[in-house]
Design a protein around this motif. Sequence first.
Motif, PDB file in Angstrom:
ATOM      1  N   TYR A 276       4.466  -2.869  -9.644  1.00 40.33           N
ATOM      2  CA  TYR A 276       4.665  -1.917  -8.713  1.00 40.33           C
ATOM      3  C   TYR A 276       5.887  -1.948  -8.428  1.00 40.33           C
ATOM      4  CZ  TYR A 276       2.937  -6.015  -6.345  1.00 40.33           C
ATOM      5  OH  TYR A 276       2.618  -7.234  -5.857  1.00 40.33           O
ATOM      6  N   GLN A 277       6.705  -1.187  -7.654  1.00 39.89           N
ATOM      7  CA  GLN A 277       7.997  -1.192  -7.045  1.00 39.89           C
ATOM      8  C   GLN A 277       7.885  -0.644  -5.902  1.00 39.89           C
ATOM      9  OE1 GLN A 277      10.749   1.242  -9.346  1.00 39.89           O
ATOM     10  NE2 GLN A 277       9.506   3.228  -8.755  1.00 39.89           N
ATOM     11  N   PRO A 278       8.863  -1.075  -5.124  1.00 41.46           N
ATOM     12  CA  PRO A 278       8.955  -1.002  -3.672  1.00 41.46           C
ATOM     13  C   PRO A 278       9.503   0.660  -3.328  1.00 41.46           C
ATOM     14  CG  PRO A 278      10.398  -2.890  -3.828  1.00 41.46           C
ATOM     15  CD  PRO A 278       9.948  -2.402  -5.291  1.00 41.46           C
ATOM     16  N   ALA A 279       8.582   1.436  -2.659  1.00 42.71           N
ATOM     17  CA  ALA A 279       8.856   2.739  -2.401  1.00 42.71           C
ATOM     18  C   ALA A 279       8.079   3.113  -0.993  1.00 42.71           C
ATOM     19  CB  ALA A 279       8.247   3.555  -3.425  1.00 42.71           C
ATOM     20  N   PHE A 280       8.242   4.239  -0.528  1.00 41.40           N
ATOM     21  CA  PHE A 280       7.609   4.598   0.614  1.00 41.40           C
ATOM     22  C   PHE A 280       6.852   6.124   0.308  1.00 41.40           C
ATOM     23  CE2 PHE A 280       6.786   6.490   4.826  1.00 41.40           C
ATOM     24  CZ  PHE A 280       5.998   5.331   5.574  1.00 41.40           C
ATOM     25  N   VAL A 281       5.855   5.742  -0.398  1.00 41.17           N
ATOM     26  CA  VAL A 281       5.145   7.062  -0.474  1.00 41.17           C
ATOM     27  C   VAL A 281       3.549   6.927   0.032  1.00 41.17           C
ATOM     28  CG1 VAL A 281       6.079   7.496  -2.818  1.00 41.17           C
ATOM     29  CG2 VAL A 281       4.087   5.969  -2.851  1.00 41.17           C
ATOM     30  N   TRP A 282       2.733   8.211   0.417  1.00 41.40           N
ATOM     31  CA  TRP A 282       1.862   8.030   0.851  1.00 41.40           C
ATOM     32  C   TRP A 282       0.519   8.283  -0.174  1.00 41.40           C
ATOM     33  CZ3 TRP A 282       0.312   7.072   5.862  1.00 41.40           C
ATOM     34  CH2 TRP A 282       1.282   6.801   6.694  1.00 41.40           C
ATOM     35  N   ASP A 283       1.063   8.530  -1.538  1.00 41.53           N
ATOM     36  CA  ASP A 283       0.354   8.849  -2.498  1.00 41.53           C
ATOM     37  C   ASP A 283      -0.999   7.955  -2.650  1.00 41.53           C
ATOM     38  OD1 ASP A 283       2.329  10.493  -3.049  1.00 41.53           O
ATOM     39  OD2 ASP A 283       2.645   9.651  -5.153  1.00 41.53           O
ATOM     40  N   ASN A 284      -0.953   6.660  -2.346  1.00 42.29           N
ATOM     41  CA  ASN A 284      -2.194   5.781  -2.531  1.00 42.29           C
ATOM     42  C   ASN A 284      -3.264   6.358  -1.349  1.00 42.29           C
ATOM     43  OD1 ASN A 284      -0.910   4.277  -4.509  1.00 42.29           O
ATOM     44  ND2 ASN A 284       0.628   3.274  -2.601  1.00 42.29           N
ATOM     45  N   TYR A 285      -2.684   6.506  -0.134  1.00 47.56           N
ATOM     46  CA  TYR A 285      -3.492   7.153   0.898  1.00 47.56           C
ATOM     47  C   TYR A 285      -4.113   8.415   0.500  1.00 47.56           C
ATOM     48  CZ  TYR A 285      -2.292   3.059   3.648  1.00 47.56           C
ATOM     49  OH  TYR A 285      -2.064   1.858   3.760  1.00 47.56           O
ATOM     50  N   ALA A 286      -3.403   9.208  -0.355  1.00 46.15           N
ATOM     51  CA  ALA A 286      -3.620  10.715  -0.481  1.00 46.15           C
ATOM     52  C   ALA A 286      -4.911  10.605  -1.331  1.00 46.15           C
ATOM     53  CB  ALA A 286      -2.549  11.497  -1.042  1.00 46.15           C
ATOM     54  N   ARG A 287      -4.934   9.732  -2.085  1.00 40.64           N
ATOM     55  CA  ARG A 287      -5.974   9.488  -3.124  1.00 40.64           C
ATOM     56  C   ARG A 287      -7.436   9.574  -2.640  1.00 40.64           C
ATOM     57  NH1 ARG A 287      -5.205   5.454  -8.312  1.00 40.64           N
ATOM     58  NH2 ARG A 287      -7.312   6.309  -8.554  1.00 40.64           N
TER      59      ARG A 287
ATOM     60  N   SER B 173       0.889  -1.224  -0.035  1.00 40.99           N
ATOM     61  CA  SER B 173       0.072  -0.006   0.008  1.00 40.99           C
ATOM     62  C   SER B 173       1.046   1.286  -0.112  1.00 40.99           C
ATOM     63  CB  SER B 173      -0.985  -0.022   1.184  1.00 40.99           C
ATOM     64  OG  SER B 173      -0.099   0.468   2.453  1.00 40.99           O
ATOM     65  N   PHE B 174       2.235   1.214   0.260  1.00 41.62           N
ATOM     66  CA  PHE B 174       3.120   2.225   0.241  1.00 41.62           C
ATOM     67  C   PHE B 174       4.005   2.394  -0.825  1.00 41.62           C
ATOM     68  CE2 PHE B 174       2.306   2.017   4.779  1.00 41.62           C
ATOM     69  CZ  PHE B 174       1.933   3.086   5.163  1.00 41.62           C
ATOM     70  N   PHE B 175       3.912   1.342  -1.908  1.00 44.01           N
ATOM     71  CA  PHE B 175       4.479   1.188  -2.924  1.00 44.01           C
ATOM     72  C   PHE B 175       3.988   2.053  -4.188  1.00 44.01           C
ATOM     73  CE2 PHE B 175       6.303  -3.449  -2.558  1.00 44.01           C
ATOM     74  CZ  PHE B 175       7.068  -3.189  -1.131  1.00 44.01           C
ATOM     75  N   GLU B 176       5.121   2.271  -5.321  1.00 44.00           N
ATOM     76  CA  GLU B 176       4.773   3.066  -6.392  1.00 44.00           C
ATOM     77  C   GLU B 176       4.190   2.280  -7.339  1.00 44.00           C
ATOM     78  OE1 GLU B 176       7.129   7.283  -6.449  1.00 44.00           O
ATOM     79  OE2 GLU B 176       8.101   5.318  -6.995  1.00 44.00           O
ATOM     80  N   ARG B 177       3.062   2.594  -8.066  1.00 46.16           N
ATOM     81  CA  ARG B 177       2.658   2.040  -9.151  1.00 46.16           C
ATOM     82  C   ARG B 177       3.472   2.292 -10.562  1.00 46.16           C
ATOM     83  NH1 ARG B 177      -2.538   2.653 -12.933  1.00 46.16           N
ATOM     84  NH2 ARG B 177      -2.399   0.413 -13.819  1.00 46.16           N
ATOM     85  N   GLU B 178       3.821   1.416 -11.175  1.00 42.87           N
ATOM     86  CA  GLU B 178       4.404   1.571 -12.395  1.00 42.87           C
ATOM     87  C   GLU B 178       3.468   1.443 -13.800  1.00 42.87           C
ATOM     88  OE1 GLU B 178       7.842  -1.032 -12.471  1.00 42.87           O
ATOM     89  OE2 GLU B 178       9.092   0.414 -11.856  1.00 42.87           O
ATOM     90  N   GLN B 179       3.988   1.962 -14.728  1.00 44.02           N
ATOM     91  CA  GLN B 179       2.851   1.641 -15.901  1.00 44.02           C
ATOM     92  C   GLN B 179       2.990   0.296 -16.347  1.00 44.02           C
ATOM     93  OE1 GLN B 179       1.061   3.582 -17.639  1.00 44.02           O
ATOM     94  NE2 GLN B 179       1.702   5.240 -16.156  1.00 44.02           N
ATOM     95  N   GLY B 180       1.757  -0.513 -16.940  1.00 41.67           N
ATOM     96  CA  GLY B 180       1.665  -1.842 -17.052  1.00 41.67           C
ATOM     97  C   GLY B 180       1.308  -2.596 -16.020  1.00 41.67           C
ATOM     98  N   GLY B 181       0.722  -2.027 -14.881  1.00 40.33           N
ATOM     99  CA  GLY B 181       0.091  -2.895 -14.024  1.00 40.33           C
ATOM    100  C   GLY B 181       1.221  -3.325 -12.763  1.00 40.33           C
TER     101      GLY B 181
END
Lengths: 284, 265
Positions: A47-58, A37-45
């Motif tokens: 995802y790669q490890p990251a620590f972002v709040w973007d998914n929650y910000a949505r 849930s903290f990972f970043e989405r990449e094109q094509g479905g």
Amino acid sequence: MRREPPQRLADYAPLAFPAGMLIVFFVIPFATMIAVSFFEREQGGFYQPAFVWDNYARFISLFFGKVLGFSLFLAIAVAIACVVIGIPFTYLLSRTKRKLQVLWLVALLSILSLSEVMIGFAWSTLFSRTAGITNLFTALGLMAEPQALTPSFGAVMTAMTYQALPYTVLVLYPALVRLDPTLTEAARTLGASPVRAFFTVVVPALRNTILATLIMVFIFALGSYLLPQLLGRPQHWTLSVLITDQAIYQSNMPFAAAMAVFLVLVSLALVGLAVYAGRQKEAV
Amino acid sequence: MTTALRRLFFLAVGIFLALPLIVVAGVSINEKQTLAFPPQGFSLSWYGEIFTNTEWRNALFASLTLAALSAAVALVIALPLAWFLWRRIAPWANIFQLLGVAPFTLPPVITALGFLTFWATTGFYGQPWTAVISHAIFFVTLPLVTLSLGFSAIDRSLVEAAATMGATDRVIFRTVVLPLILPYIVSGYAFAFVLSLNEYIVAYMTVGFTMETLPIKIFNALRYGYTPTMASVTVLFLAIAALVFGLVARYGDLPKLLGAMADDR
């Protein structure tokens, strides 16, 4: 043999397999989902490890707010409908002959275990134009001609109540069976009508059970993922439907995971509340 | 409440619960591939279709295999755990009881998504055995709850008598405990089996693209329109559930299993 604390290491052996399975296949998947849930989405479905709040910000959008609001509203409506039907029903059931009780319990369990896909299919048939209930209404002269009743809010609500009612009855059943029959007898002796005795004695005595049941059914209804999709319009989609949609069809795992984590938090808070309500001393 | 009023209420709830199933049973015997009720003509060919059509037969077989195996794994997880919690005083071990009940209490989408991310991350996504493990964990609650109930019903003086006579834990388990909890083992397995048979979302998220269980097959078929086989399969599954729970009720104590005290009525 009395219960005793484990003394040797070997005493723990029976615990090894269950504990291992539950940790590896429940705790770790759960943790994986939180991580994703903290990972970043990449094109094509992917995802790669990251620590972002973007998914929650949505979450903080009008669309999401509407879906959340509707999910909560629908689950509350279903929970209330089920408890209103379920309490008098379970009360009466717990006071019928044992054979009849068992028959009802088998029927309720069978319907409860019925796949959500099948319940959705059954109701969409009952609400269809060609094979549905409106044919009966037409034959009785109540309607001019048969019509389809789906997709609509009423269809979603009815099917979800259908799905949750057996669950409600089974949650209420133990408490109502244990309810002291002398309570209502006393009320009857003092001249109260059966209906009055039910509302003035049974309902108040079960206040906490009712609250706990409401919450349990609310969570159960919150989990419905197919009925809103099969019987409703897109505006009737709930959080559960949205999570499935994001995970499978939009291939946005991080966002789906973030929504799932959010749903867990809401459910856990409610389970805690239900447990707390259940533990409060019944006013008997 | 007067008897007439009570009967009326039971009847109303009964009709509400039965109506969609009656219609499904009705459309399942239509002669042609039409969605019509009351049924036009009479034919059992849509029941035959489940077994003669390769796709439906494979789906039925996949569902039965999945249910049989996952219920067995669930039982193997639940039995030693329930036994340990009954035999030992280890409060911290209760956390595993909680973990066993959690997947079933939370909305199923959450457990399903947890498995999806887990199997995708470990690289086993889509393997049929992952569905067996996923269902076993998802439904471990049921044997765990029935077994805990079974253990708590054991009269400890029986076990103590055996222990004073010098029987070891192993002997006691085989000769005293196992016969007493056997009905609970069977019903725990039965509950897990029937629910696994009907489960959709966890199976769909773990093996949905590589394997078709019957609920997945129905859902996929629904998207392409209607076929009466969906109706006949629904009736079949309902019959299986009613049969299994009927047997549990016949040979066990269903009201007690569902949490009612048995002695007072």
